[in-house]
Design an enzyme around this catalytic site. Structure first.
Site, PDB file in Angstrom:
ATOM      1  N   HIS A   1     -27.577   6.208 -30.311  1.00 24.19           N
ATOM      2  CA  HIS A   1     -28.652   7.159 -30.001  1.00 24.19           C
ATOM      3  C   HIS A   1     -28.269   8.173 -28.935  1.00 24.19           C
ATOM      4  CE1 HIS A   1     -33.315   7.217 -30.609  1.00 24.19           C
ATOM      5  NE2 HIS A   1     -32.753   8.367 -30.902  1.00 24.19           N
TER       6      HIS A   1
ATOM      7  N   ASP B   1     -38.717   4.130 -31.236  1.00 19.87           N
ATOM      8  CA  ASP B   1     -37.666   3.359 -30.567  1.00 19.87           C
ATOM      9  C   ASP B   1     -38.296   2.160 -29.875  1.00 19.87           C
ATOM     10  OD1 ASP B   1     -35.330   2.609 -29.070  1.00 19.87           O
ATOM     11  OD2 ASP B   1     -34.731   4.710 -28.923  1.00 19.87           O
TER      12      ASP B   1
ATOM     13  N   HIS C   1     -36.953   1.335 -27.091  1.00 19.56           N
ATOM     14  CA  HIS C   1     -36.585   1.678 -25.716  1.00 19.56           C
ATOM     15  C   HIS C   1     -36.999   3.112 -25.395  1.00 19.56           C
ATOM     16  CE1 HIS C   1     -33.670  -1.242 -27.358  1.00 19.56           C
ATOM     17  NE2 HIS C   1     -33.727  -1.802 -26.165  1.00 19.56           N
TER      18      HIS C   1
ATOM     19  N   ASP D   1     -35.237   5.021 -23.427  1.00 14.14           N
ATOM     20  CA  ASP D   1     -33.993   5.792 -23.309  1.00 14.14           C
ATOM     21  C   ASP D   1     -34.104   6.875 -22.236  1.00 14.14           C
ATOM     22  OD1 ASP D   1     -32.832   4.192 -25.186  1.00 14.14           O
ATOM     23  OD2 ASP D   1     -32.957   5.621 -26.827  1.00 14.14           O
TER      24      ASP D   1
ATOM     25  N   HIS E   1     -26.251   5.668 -24.470  1.00 11.91           N
ATOM     26  CA  HIS E   1     -27.311   5.591 -25.490  1.00 11.91           C
ATOM     27  C   HIS E   1     -28.650   5.181 -24.871  1.00 11.91           C
ATOM     28  CE1 HIS E   1     -27.101   1.046 -26.878  1.00 11.91           C
ATOM     29  NE2 HIS E   1     -27.072   1.154 -25.570  1.00 11.91           N
TER      30      HIS E   1
ATOM     31  N   ASP F   1     -34.795   5.507 -34.118  1.00  8.31           N
ATOM     32  CA  ASP F   1     -33.866   4.430 -33.795  1.00  8.31           C
ATOM     33  C   ASP F   1     -34.303   3.220 -34.605  1.00  8.31           C
ATOM     34  OD1 ASP F   1     -32.664   2.123 -32.576  1.00  8.31           O
ATOM     35  OD2 ASP F   1     -32.352   3.259 -30.730  1.00  8.31           O
TER      36      ASP F   1
ATOM     37  N   ASP G   1     -33.937   0.224 -34.217  1.00  8.87           N
ATOM     38  CA  ASP G   1     -34.483  -0.906 -33.454  1.00  8.87           C
ATOM     39  C   ASP G   1     -35.965  -0.726 -33.114  1.00  8.87           C
ATOM     40  OD1 ASP G   1     -34.774   0.499 -30.993  1.00  8.87           O
ATOM     41  OD2 ASP G   1     -32.894  -0.255 -30.185  1.00  8.87           O
TER      42      ASP G   1
ATOM     43  N   GLU H   1     -28.546   4.127 -34.663  1.00  7.89           N
ATOM     44  CA  GLU H   1     -28.321   2.747 -34.209  1.00  7.89           C
ATOM     45  C   GLU H   1     -28.308   1.711 -35.333  1.00  7.89           C
ATOM     46  OE1 GLU H   1     -27.361   1.832 -31.259  1.00  7.89           O
ATOM     47  OE2 GLU H   1     -27.982   3.416 -29.867  1.00  7.89           O
TER      48      GLU H   1
END
Length: 310
Positions: free
Chosen positions: A102, A129, A131, A133, A146, A232, A234, A277
């Protein structure tokens, strides 16, 4: 006469895991091709050109230097991504960036922001996502970039990354809506609040539902808005999407993710996309790649119910 295509899409592979803490995301673009991304989109009347893979430096797998791992290599990859994405937008095409980790969103979204400045368009970024980030070198000991792309895009990071799009910062935090967040470092959490990012975390989704979440995230879009989605993998619950390097339990279910994508499609404003990702080294029989393609298909018109096209 052949009907005009609904969209003109360009697939751009960025096969690198240079910003990640786990190897394998470099194989993500090919996994999505194996899962028939191009044919799936073409079945919905989309004109698809696969531009192949960008090239860049290999992953040296070194520890951080002054707070960043592989900064030179990350800059090189993001510059290549920026140039490729901007070139497609300049031709009136919709770029789909196939990651890769990412960190590449720095190059992709800085190119989108540059295009919006040149075209006089408003920009809305949906960040799907687990996260936020929004780390910086001062907030994370890992140095993995990332975990830093949103912060870099908002002007907080090394100059070489912050200025890739020719304008710093590339993003105003008020243009970003983060969805599905459930793993944020303590210092990062404070920084997110200080910068005023709008975050629809998993507790919000649990309490209010995905429909209300997306209604808020997509509010005030108009005909002059360029909608960019940075997805992403995840973001999804690892029970349905195991093929990622940073699995965080408690993500959106299959139906919640489908509703998210269908509501984005309903706006008719999607103009660029990152899919990041995906890690085939950690996947089961390409299950996560197939799910990612399924969800991308929903962004282009696949729907559970028969609906009249908008």
């Amino acid at each position: 006469m052949q009907p005009e295509p609904l969209h003109r899409v360009s697939l751009i592979g960025a096969p690198t895991d240079v910003g990640a803490g786990t190897r394998g995301a470099s194989m993500g673009p090919e996994a999505m091709r194996v899962a028939d991304l191009q044919a799936t989109l073409e079945s919905h009347g989309v004109e698809v050109l696969d531009r192949g893979n960008l090239t860049g430096p290999s992953n040296p797998w070194q520890p951080p230097v002054e707070g960043y791992r592989h900064l030179d290599q990350v800059v090189a990859w993001n510059q290549a991504v920026h140039d490729a994405v901007h070139a497609e937008l300049a031709q009136g095409r919709m770029p789909i960036l196939l990651g890769g980790d990412h960190c590449l969103a720095i190059g992709s979204i800085s190119a989108v922001a540059r295009h919006c400045r040149e075209a006089g368009k408003r920009l809305r970024v949906l960040w799907l996502d687990a996260h936020a980030d929004f780390n910086t070198s001062l907030l994370t000991p890992s140095g993995n970039i990332h975990g830093m792309p949103v912060a870099c895009l908002c002007g907080h990071g090394p100059q070489e990354l912050v200025e890739i799009g020719g304008h710093a910062p590339a993003l105003n935090p008020k243009w970003v809506r983060q969805i599905g967040i459930r793993s944020v470092d303590p210092g990062e959490k404070r920084f997110v609040h200080e910068m005023g990012l709008e975050v629809f975390d998993m507790r919000f989704i649990d309490e209010m539902g995905m429909r209300h979440t997306m209604e808020l995230a997509l509010a005030t879009l108009d005909a002059n808005t360029h909608l960019h989605v940075s997805f992403d993998v995840d973001f999804l619950d690892p029970e349905i999407a195991p093929g990622v390097g940073t699995t965080i339990p408690g993500g959106p279910t299959y139906r919640e993710a489908q509703l998210c994508m269908e509501m984005i499609a309903d706006t008719g404003r999607l103009a660029s996309l990152d899919v990041m990702e995906l890690n085939p080294a950690l996947d089961l029989r390409n299950k996560t790649a197939a799910l990612a393609v399924d969800l991308i298909e929903s962004l282009f018109g696949k729907s559970t119910l028969m609906r009249a096209p908008r």
